[in-house]
Design a protein around this motif. Structure first.
Motif, PDB file in Angstrom:
ATOM      1  N   PHE A 254       0.828  -1.208   0.000  1.00 42.79           N
ATOM      2  CA  PHE A 254       0.000   0.000   0.000  1.00 42.79           C
ATOM      3  C   PHE A 254       0.863   1.259   0.000  1.00 42.79           C
ATOM      4  N   ALA A 255       2.004   1.217   0.663  1.00 42.68           N
ATOM      5  CA  ALA A 255       2.912   2.361   0.646  1.00 42.68           C
ATOM      6  C   ALA A 255       3.394   2.648  -0.767  1.00 42.68           C
ATOM      7  N   LEU A 256       3.646   1.590  -1.531  1.00 40.31           N
ATOM      8  CA  LEU A 256       4.042   1.761  -2.921  1.00 40.31           C
ATOM      9  C   LEU A 256       2.896   2.302  -3.775  1.00 40.31           C
ATOM     10  N   VAL A 257       1.715   1.742  -3.598  1.00 38.12           N
ATOM     11  CA  VAL A 257       0.559   2.153  -4.402  1.00 38.12           C
ATOM     12  C   VAL A 257       0.233   3.627  -4.176  1.00 38.12           C
ATOM     13  N   THR A 258       0.303   4.066  -2.914  1.00 35.22           N
ATOM     14  CA  THR A 258      -0.101   5.430  -2.575  1.00 35.22           C
ATOM     15  C   THR A 258       1.072   6.387  -2.434  1.00 35.22           C
ATOM     16  N   LEU A 259       2.313   5.864  -2.527  1.00 32.94           N
ATOM     17  CA  LEU A 259       3.526   6.639  -2.280  1.00 32.94           C
ATOM     18  C   LEU A 259       3.397   7.405  -0.964  1.00 32.94           C
TER      19      LEU A 259
END
Length: 336
Positions: A254-259
Motif C-alpha cells: 500500500f505504501a508503494l501504491v499510494t507513495l
C-alpha cells in the motif's frame, strides 16, 4: 460540495456493532470531552443512546451539530449497521437532538482524519525513526477485521480515501510461507489479507501453522495465540512471526501504491498488543523488501497508533477545521 460547517458544541460519535462511544467538542480550541460508551443492544436508536450519554438536560453543553463515524458504507437516508439492530436515520437524529447539521463518515475515514494530528505520545515507531515528510499517509488497521484508508495531500489540504484494501489477496513468499499456505482456509477459493491479518484471521493462520507442523490443534480466538507466543509456545510464536512479516508485506504494497512518504500507520486493537513482535525485524523486513524500490521503502516511516481512540481524534480534528480536509460529503451531510 463546499466544506461543511459544524456549529459548536459538536457531538462526536464512533459507532460500532457492539458499542457506541460519544464525546463533545465545546469550541474550536477545546479538548475533547468524553461522554461515555454504551452497548448498542441497550438502545433502540443512535439518538436514544446519544441522549443517555449527554445526560439530563444541561442545555449549556447541548450539541448543535454532529460528526458520526460508522463501521460500514454510508449510503442513503437509512443506514443499517452490519452487526447491530440499529438503522441510522440522520434526519431523525437532527430532529431528536435539535441539531443544525450532521455528517456521517466511514470509520476508517475517521482514522485517516486523525493522522495529521497524532503526536509522538500517540505513536510507537517500528524500525528506524525516519522523519515523515508533509505528504500522503496510509492507515492499516488489524482489529476484528482489516481496515484501510489513504490520506492524500494536495494543495495544502488532506484528502481521505477510504476503501476495502483489507481484502486484497495475499500469497506465499518465503519457504516457510509455502509450507503453511496450503493449509489456510480459503474464502471462495482465495486468500484475502483480512483472512489471516486480523483478530478473526489469527486463529485461521494459527491452525494452518499447526497443520503444517503435523499438529491438529485449533484456536478459537486471537488472544490464545498472542498469549501462547508470550509463553513460548512454538506454534503460536511461529504464527505471530508469519503474521508480522505478512502484515509488513501488505503495508509495504500500500505504501508503494499510494507513495505514502508521510508514513504508514498501524491502527486497530492488535498492533499495540504485539508491539515487540512487530519491532523484532520481520514486519520491517517484509515492508522494505520491494525490489526494485527497496531504497524508497527504507525512507518511509512506520508506526503503531497507541492513541486510546484515534477515531475520536480524527472526528474532532475534522469538526474543528473542516477546511483542512477535502471530503466528498455528497449524500452524507444533512442540515436542519
Amino acid at each position: 460540495m463546499t466544506s461543511p460547517h459544524f456549529e459548536f458544541p459538536v457531538l462526536i460519535a464512533d459507532i460500532g456493532g457492539t458499542n457506541a462511544r460519544f464525546a463533545l467538542v465545546a469550541h474550536a480550541d477545546a479538548e475533547l470531552s468524553p461522554l461515555g460508551q454504551v452497548p448498542t443492544a441497550d438502545y433502540e436508536t443512535l439518538e436514544a443512546a446519544a441522549k443517555a450519554c449527554l445526560g439530563a438536560g444541561d442545555t449549556a453543553s447541548a450539541p448543535r451539530s454532529a460528526v458520526v463515524a460508522i463501521a460500514g458504507p454510508v449510503v442513503g437516508e437509512e443506514i443499517p449497521l452490519t452487526n447491530a439492530k440499529w438503522v441510522v436515520k440522520p434526519r431523525d437524529i437532527v430532529s431528536a437532538l435539535e441539531l443544525s447539521s450532521i455528517a456521517l463518515v466511514n470509520d476508517f475515514e475517521a482514522q485517516a482524519f486523525a493522522l495529521p494530528v497524532l503526536d509522538t505520545d500517540s505513536l510507537d515507531v517500528i524500525g528506524p525513526d525516519i522523519p515523515p515528510i508533509d505528504g500522503g499517509k496510509f492507515v492499516l488497521g488489524p482489529g476484528t477485521g482489516l481496515g484501510a484508508a489513504t490520506l492524500a495531500r494536495a494543495n495544502g489540504r488532506w484528502i481521505p480515501l477510504p476503501g476495502e484494501g483489507g481484502h486484497v489477496e495475499i500469497g506465499p513468499l518465503t519457504e516457510e510461507d509455502y509450507q503453511v499456505w496450503p493449509f489456510i482456509e480459503r474464502n471462495h477459493g482465495r486468500i484475502g489479507a483480512e483472512q489471516i491479518l486480523s483478530g478473526t484471521g489469527l486463529p485461521i493462520l494459527g491452525a494452518a501453522v499447526a497443520r503444517a507442523r503435523g499438529d491438529l490443534r485449533t484456536f478459537d480466538k486471537a488472544s490464545q495465540i498472542t498469549e501462547g507466543a508470550e509463553q513460548g509456545d512454538a506454534i503460536c510464536a511461529q504464527t505471530l512471526r508469519i503474521f508480522c512479516r505478512a502484515l509488513g508485506r501488505v503495508a509495504g504494497d500500500f505504501a508503494l501504491v499510494t507513495l505514502a512518504r508521510g508514513g504508514v500507520y498501524l491502527a486497530g486493537g492488535i498492533p499495540p498488543r504485539i508491539a515487540s513482535w512487530l519491532k523484532d525485524g520481520g514486519f520491517r523486513e517484509g515492508f522494505e523488501s520491494k525490489a526494485p524500490h527497496g531504497n524508497l521503502m527504507t525512507q518511509i516511516p512506520t508506526y503503531i497508533v497507541t492513541h486510546e481512540n484515534p477515531a475520536f481524534a480524527g472526528l474532532a480534528a475534522f469538526a474543528k477545521a473542516p477546511d483542512s480536509y477535502l471530503v466528498d460529503l455528497h449524500g452524507r451531510y444533512w442540515q436542519n
